[in-house]
Design a protein around this motif. Structure first.
Motif, short mmCIF file in Angstrom:
data_model
loop_
_atom_site.label_atom_id
_atom_site.label_comp_id
_atom_site.label_asym_id
_atom_site.label_seq_id
_atom_site.Cartn_x
_atom_site.Cartn_y
_atom_site.Cartn_z
N GLU A 86 -54.17 69.74 52.58
CA GLU A 86 -53.61 70.91 51.89
C GLU A 86 -52.92 71.89 52.83
OE1 GLU A 86 -54.89 71.67 48.14
OE2 GLU A 86 -54.71 69.51 48.44
N ASN A 87 -52.53 71.41 54.01
CA ASN A 87 -51.73 72.27 54.90
C ASN A 87 -50.30 72.31 54.40
OD1 ASN A 87 -52.76 72.27 58.33
ND2 ASN A 87 -54.06 72.05 56.55
N ILE A 88 -49.62 73.42 54.75
CA ILE A 88 -48.17 73.42 54.60
C ILE A 88 -47.63 72.82 55.89
CG2 ILE A 88 -46.10 74.86 54.46
CD1 ILE A 88 -47.68 76.86 52.83
N VAL A 89 -46.78 71.83 55.79
CA VAL A 89 -46.20 71.23 57.00
C VAL A 89 -44.74 71.65 57.09
CG1 VAL A 89 -45.65 69.10 58.23
CG2 VAL A 89 -47.79 69.27 56.92
N ILE A 90 -44.38 72.22 58.26
CA ILE A 90 -42.98 72.55 58.53
C ILE A 90 -42.50 71.60 59.62
CG2 ILE A 90 -41.34 74.33 59.30
CD1 ILE A 90 -43.47 76.45 58.59
N CYS A 91 -41.47 70.85 59.35
CA CYS A 91 -40.97 69.90 60.36
C CYS A 91 -39.52 70.22 60.72
CB CYS A 91 -41.11 68.47 59.84
SG CYS A 91 -40.85 67.25 61.13
N ASP A 92 -39.31 70.47 62.03
CA ASP A 92 -37.99 70.79 62.57
C ASP A 92 -37.27 69.46 62.78
OD1 ASP A 92 -35.87 71.79 63.99
OD2 ASP A 92 -37.07 72.89 65.46
N ARG A 93 -36.41 69.11 61.87
CA ARG A 93 -35.69 67.82 61.75
C ARG A 93 -36.59 66.75 61.14
NH1 ARG A 93 -30.80 68.00 63.64
NH2 ARG A 93 -30.24 69.28 65.43
N TYR A 94 -35.99 65.93 60.28
CA TYR A 94 -36.71 64.81 59.66
C TYR A 94 -35.68 63.75 59.30
CZ TYR A 94 -40.56 62.80 56.84
OH TYR A 94 -41.55 61.98 56.33
N PHE A 95 -35.90 62.96 58.26
CA PHE A 95 -35.06 61.77 58.08
C PHE A 95 -33.59 62.07 57.81
CE2 PHE A 95 -34.32 60.80 53.45
CZ PHE A 95 -34.78 62.02 52.96
N ASP A 96 -33.26 63.28 57.30
CA ASP A 96 -31.84 63.62 57.11
C ASP A 96 -31.10 63.59 58.44
OD1 ASP A 96 -31.98 64.26 54.25
OD2 ASP A 96 -33.13 66.01 54.88
N SER A 97 -31.81 63.98 59.52
CA SER A 97 -31.18 63.96 60.85
C SER A 97 -30.75 62.54 61.21
CB SER A 97 -32.15 64.46 61.93
OG SER A 97 -32.21 65.86 61.94
N THR A 98 -31.56 61.56 60.86
CA THR A 98 -31.20 60.17 61.18
C THR A 98 -29.95 59.76 60.39
OG1 THR A 98 -33.54 59.68 61.51
CG2 THR A 98 -32.06 57.79 61.25
N ILE A 99 -29.91 60.14 59.12
CA ILE A 99 -28.75 59.75 58.31
C ILE A 99 -27.47 60.36 58.90
CG2 ILE A 99 -27.68 59.80 56.01
CD1 ILE A 99 -30.55 59.91 54.84
N VAL A 100 -27.52 61.62 59.27
CA VAL A 100 -26.28 62.22 59.77
C VAL A 100 -25.97 61.86 61.23
CG1 VAL A 100 -26.18 64.13 58.13
CG2 VAL A 100 -27.28 64.48 60.29
N TYR A 101 -26.98 61.86 62.11
CA TYR A 101 -26.68 61.57 63.53
C TYR A 101 -26.38 60.09 63.76
CZ TYR A 101 -27.68 66.26 65.27
OH TYR A 101 -27.62 67.60 65.53
N GLN A 102 -27.25 59.21 63.23
CA GLN A 102 -27.02 57.79 63.49
C GLN A 102 -25.98 57.20 62.52
OE1 GLN A 102 -30.27 59.24 64.27
NE2 GLN A 102 -29.20 59.01 66.20
N GLY A 103 -25.94 57.74 61.32
CA GLY A 103 -24.94 57.27 60.35
C GLY A 103 -23.58 57.91 60.61
N TYR A 104 -23.45 59.19 60.30
CA TYR A 104 -22.13 59.85 60.44
C TYR A 104 -21.74 60.08 61.90
CZ TYR A 104 -22.34 60.48 55.43
OH TYR A 104 -22.41 60.23 54.08
N GLY A 105 -22.71 60.31 62.77
CA GLY A 105 -22.41 60.56 64.19
C GLY A 105 -22.07 59.28 64.94
N ARG A 106 -22.97 58.32 64.89
CA ARG A 106 -22.76 57.07 65.64
C ARG A 106 -21.88 56.08 64.89
NH1 ARG A 106 -23.87 59.20 70.21
NH2 ARG A 106 -26.07 59.37 70.80
N GLY A 107 -21.65 56.34 63.62
CA GLY A 107 -20.76 55.46 62.86
C GLY A 107 -21.41 54.19 62.34
N LEU A 108 -22.74 54.18 62.26
CA LEU A 108 -23.41 53.01 61.66
C LEU A 108 -23.26 53.06 60.14
CD1 LEU A 108 -26.74 52.96 63.75
CD2 LEU A 108 -24.74 51.47 64.02
#
Ligand code: TYD
Length: 198
Positions: A86-108
């Motif tokens: 029941e903690n609130i979890v705050i995560c600085d970057r998560y799976f959206d980062s992979t979609i944009v950096y490896q997908g849109y950034g790296r061109g995969l």
């Protein structure tokens, strides 16, 4: 509740993550603040390999799997147990980062990256995601005062612009989960804006 923060380099996410944690704790909540990549034993090895090792020139596919390996272990050993407690979890970057950096950034291939990134969450999706919207140039200028400049930060301008475009697409596709934060303001103004959601 699971909260994630996303944005381009120097958009001020990490500062706001800490402020949000403090605020929620002042309201009597248990809060776990974490970030990707780099949680735990596996995370520190992966973070070093992807972001700091200057000799290692990773293939984009290798980079994709490393970010996702980091995430799967982070979810299993930390995020999931904290949410179950029941903690609130705050995560600085998560799976959206992979979609944009490896997908849109790296061109995969975007569909491929999306499937792998989603798989790496072990089904744990954020309830709310704040996207810190900022011009690439402004963010990169802010980075100059930092201790840890990573390999990503040194990528060409074109790369960072593609990342921003990628985020804009994701936000447009899911404007229920994403909340856009104008990150070109003072720390206090941004804080006030974010706290307004809680
Ligand atoms: P970090 O130093 O943690 O910085 P930031 O303040 O920008 O979050 O660097 C993490 C870097 O890794 C950042 O450039 C984004 C990148 N990244 C990916 O490329 N893919 C991913 O899946 C994740 C989580 C991060």
């Amino acid at each position: 509740m699971f909260i994630t923060l996303e944005g381009t380099e120097g958009s001020g996410k990490s500062t706001q993550a800490k402020l949000l944690k403090e605020y929620l704790e002042s309201q009597g909540k248990e809060v776990a603040l974490t970030r990707e990549p780099g949680w735990g034993k596996l995370g520190s090895i992966i973070r070093e390999a992807i972001l700091n090792d200057k000799e290692l020139k990773l293939d984009p596919i290798a980079e994709l799997f490393l970010f996702c390996a980091d995430r799967a272990q982070h979810v299993k050993d930390f995020i999931k147990p904290k949410l179950e407690d029941e903690n609130i979890v705050i995560c600085d970057r998560y799976f959206d980062s992979t979609i944009v950096y490896q997908g849109y950034g790296r061109g995969l291939d975007i569909d491929l990256v999306t499937r792998i990134a989603e798989t790496s969450t072990l089904g744990v999706k954020p309830d709310i995601t704040f996207f810190f919207s900022l011009q690439v140039e402004v963010g990169l200028k802010r980075l100059k005062n930092r201790d840890e400049i990573t390999k990503m930060d040194n990528e060409p301008m074109e790369f960072h612009k593609n990342i921003l475009e990628g985020y804009k697409k994701l936000v447009a596709e899911d404007n229920k989960r994403f909340n856009v934060i104008d990150a070109d303001r003072t720390i206090e103004e941004i804080k006030k804006d974010i706290l307004g959601y809680f």
